[in-house]
Design a protein around this motif. Structure first.
Motif, PDB file in Angstrom:
ATOM      1  N   HIS A 135       0.985  -1.221   0.189  1.00 50.82           N
ATOM      2  CA  HIS A 135       0.365   0.066   0.275  1.00 50.82           C
ATOM      3  C   HIS A 135       0.966   1.075  -0.102  1.00 50.82           C
ATOM      4  O   HIS A 135       2.118   1.107   0.401  1.00 50.82           O
ATOM      5  CB  HIS A 135      -0.524   0.303   0.931  1.00 50.82           C
ATOM      6  CG  HIS A 135      -0.139   0.279   2.707  1.00 50.82           C
ATOM      7  ND1 HIS A 135       0.750   1.382   2.927  1.00 50.82           N
ATOM      8  CD2 HIS A 135      -0.765  -0.582   3.373  1.00 50.82           C
ATOM      9  CE1 HIS A 135       1.212   1.223   4.052  1.00 50.82           C
ATOM     10  NE2 HIS A 135       0.140  -0.545   5.008  1.00 50.82           N
ATOM     11  N   HIS A 136       0.470   2.108   0.031  1.00 50.37           N
ATOM     12  CA  HIS A 136       0.668   3.667   0.019  1.00 50.37           C
ATOM     13  C   HIS A 136       0.552   4.397   1.178  1.00 50.37           C
ATOM     14  O   HIS A 136      -0.411   5.840   0.523  1.00 50.37           O
ATOM     15  CB  HIS A 136       0.017   4.710  -1.625  1.00 50.37           C
ATOM     16  CG  HIS A 136       1.490   3.482  -2.744  1.00 50.37           C
ATOM     17  ND1 HIS A 136       1.270   3.723  -3.964  1.00 50.37           N
ATOM     18  CD2 HIS A 136       2.006   2.732  -2.589  1.00 50.37           C
ATOM     19  CE1 HIS A 136       2.263   3.195  -4.849  1.00 50.37           C
ATOM     20  NE2 HIS A 136       2.683   2.203  -4.033  1.00 50.37           N
ATOM     21  N   ALA A 137      -0.024   3.748   1.971  1.00 53.76           N
ATOM     22  CA  ALA A 137      -0.986   4.738   3.002  1.00 53.76           C
ATOM     23  C   ALA A 137       0.004   5.862   3.717  1.00 53.76           C
ATOM     24  O   ALA A 137       1.081   5.735   3.305  1.00 53.76           O
ATOM     25  CB  ALA A 137      -1.097   3.350   4.199  1.00 53.76           C
ATOM     26  N   PRO A 138      -0.986   7.261   3.871  1.00 54.49           N
ATOM     27  CA  PRO A 138       0.233   7.991   4.163  1.00 54.49           C
ATOM     28  C   PRO A 138       1.716   8.539   5.231  1.00 54.49           C
ATOM     29  O   PRO A 138       2.157   8.906   4.613  1.00 54.49           O
ATOM     30  CB  PRO A 138      -0.682   8.968   5.260  1.00 54.49           C
ATOM     31  CG  PRO A 138      -2.147   7.970   4.080  1.00 54.49           C
ATOM     32  CD  PRO A 138      -2.396   6.731   3.954  1.00 54.49           C
ATOM     33  N   TYR A 139       1.354   7.758   6.463  1.00 55.42           N
ATOM     34  CA  TYR A 139       2.482   7.544   7.152  1.00 55.42           C
ATOM     35  C   TYR A 139       3.808   6.688   6.791  1.00 55.42           C
ATOM     36  O   TYR A 139       4.367   7.279   6.996  1.00 55.42           O
ATOM     37  CB  TYR A 139       1.818   7.352   8.562  1.00 55.42           C
ATOM     38  CG  TYR A 139       1.049   8.464   8.996  1.00 55.42           C
ATOM     39  CD1 TYR A 139       1.132   9.283   9.572  1.00 55.42           C
ATOM     40  CD2 TYR A 139      -0.055   9.018   9.073  1.00 55.42           C
ATOM     41  CE1 TYR A 139       0.750  10.683  11.246  1.00 55.42           C
ATOM     42  CE2 TYR A 139      -1.046   9.870   9.230  1.00 55.42           C
ATOM     43  CZ  TYR A 139      -0.130  11.090  10.680  1.00 55.42           C
ATOM     44  OH  TYR A 139      -1.123  11.873  10.999  1.00 55.42           O
ATOM     45  N   THR A 140       3.219   5.931   6.382  1.00 56.17           N
ATOM     46  CA  THR A 140       4.204   4.472   6.032  1.00 56.17           C
ATOM     47  C   THR A 140       5.040   5.304   4.916  1.00 56.17           C
ATOM     48  O   THR A 140       6.348   4.812   4.759  1.00 56.17           O
ATOM     49  CB  THR A 140       3.485   2.872   5.896  1.00 56.17           C
ATOM     50  OG1 THR A 140       2.991   2.408   6.628  1.00 56.17           O
ATOM     51  CG2 THR A 140       4.633   2.633   4.851  1.00 56.17           C
TER      52      THR A 140
END
Length: 213
Positions: free
Chosen positions: A91-96
């Motif tokens: 995924h391209h989740a915001p915090y990661t």
């Protein structure tokens, strides 16, 4: 019980619903006896139907009308290298992704890092998406771990099945958020190697299947 292709679609839609990936970013796969089912390239998750899910073979070829995700290579290589893995979520989740953009690994900032096999959670060296070089870098970052970040890219989480991988991906983003916020508060006090080892052993007891003997 859902058929494998339906399980994959459900997990991909859940990934999007949890805010882990926007649009068509990210990808999800699961292992079957016939090969690897993986989300197709450039296709919105809400539009997916079972017939659209390609079957990726162990030689890199695929069956189906739709092309597999452009990131199929590191999915395939993870399955080949890690026989215990049954599901992979990228995924391209915001915090990661924010930490990945800063090229920061996640250190022993919270005992929950034991959930991923220990500390640190590494950040795989940058390489162009979809390439064999990126796949090599990802496998190196995943040594002894069930998740990692990728420089200027996003995160990967694995699990015994696709639902376990999705749970891990969700927890990876939570840990990334907590670490990022702690940096704004002056930086976390890190746990020792012994404390992380104790947490890993405790996880084996506390998170085993909840069934009375």
């Amino acid at each position: 019980m859902l058929a494998p292709r339906e399980q994959l679609i459900e997990a991909a839609r859940a990934m999007a619903a949890r805010g882990l990936s926007a649009g068509t970013s990210g990808n999800v796969s699961l292992r079957t006896e016939e090969g690897i089912l993986i989300t197709p390239s450039a296709t919105p998750y809400e539009a997916l139907t079972p017939e659209m899910i390609p079957l990726l073979k162990l030689d890199g070829s695929y069956e189906g009308r739709y092309r597999p995700s452009s990131e199929w290579r590191f999915h395939l290589d993870i399955y080949l290298a890690r026989p215990e893995v049954g599901g992979v979520v990228h995924h391209h989740a915001p915090y990661t992704t924010a930490l990945a953009m800063a090229r920061r690994e996640i250190p022993a900032c919270h005992y929950m890092i034991a959930r991923f096999g220990g500390a640190p959670l590494r950040c795989a060296a940058y390489a162009l998406f979809g390439t064999a070089e990126l796949s090599t870098n990802v496998l190196k970052a995943l040594e002894g771990r069930t998740a990692c970040l990728m420089e200027n890219h996003g995160g990967i989480a694995t699990g015994r099945d696709v639902n376990a991988a999705l749970a891990a991906a969700t927890e990876l983003e939570v840990l990334a958020q907590q670490y990022t916020l702690s940096l704004a508060a002056g930086g976390p006090v890190l746990l020792s190697e012994a404390e992380i080892e104790n947490a890993i052993r405790q996880f084996a007891t506390a998170y085993r299947p909840n069934i009375a003997s």
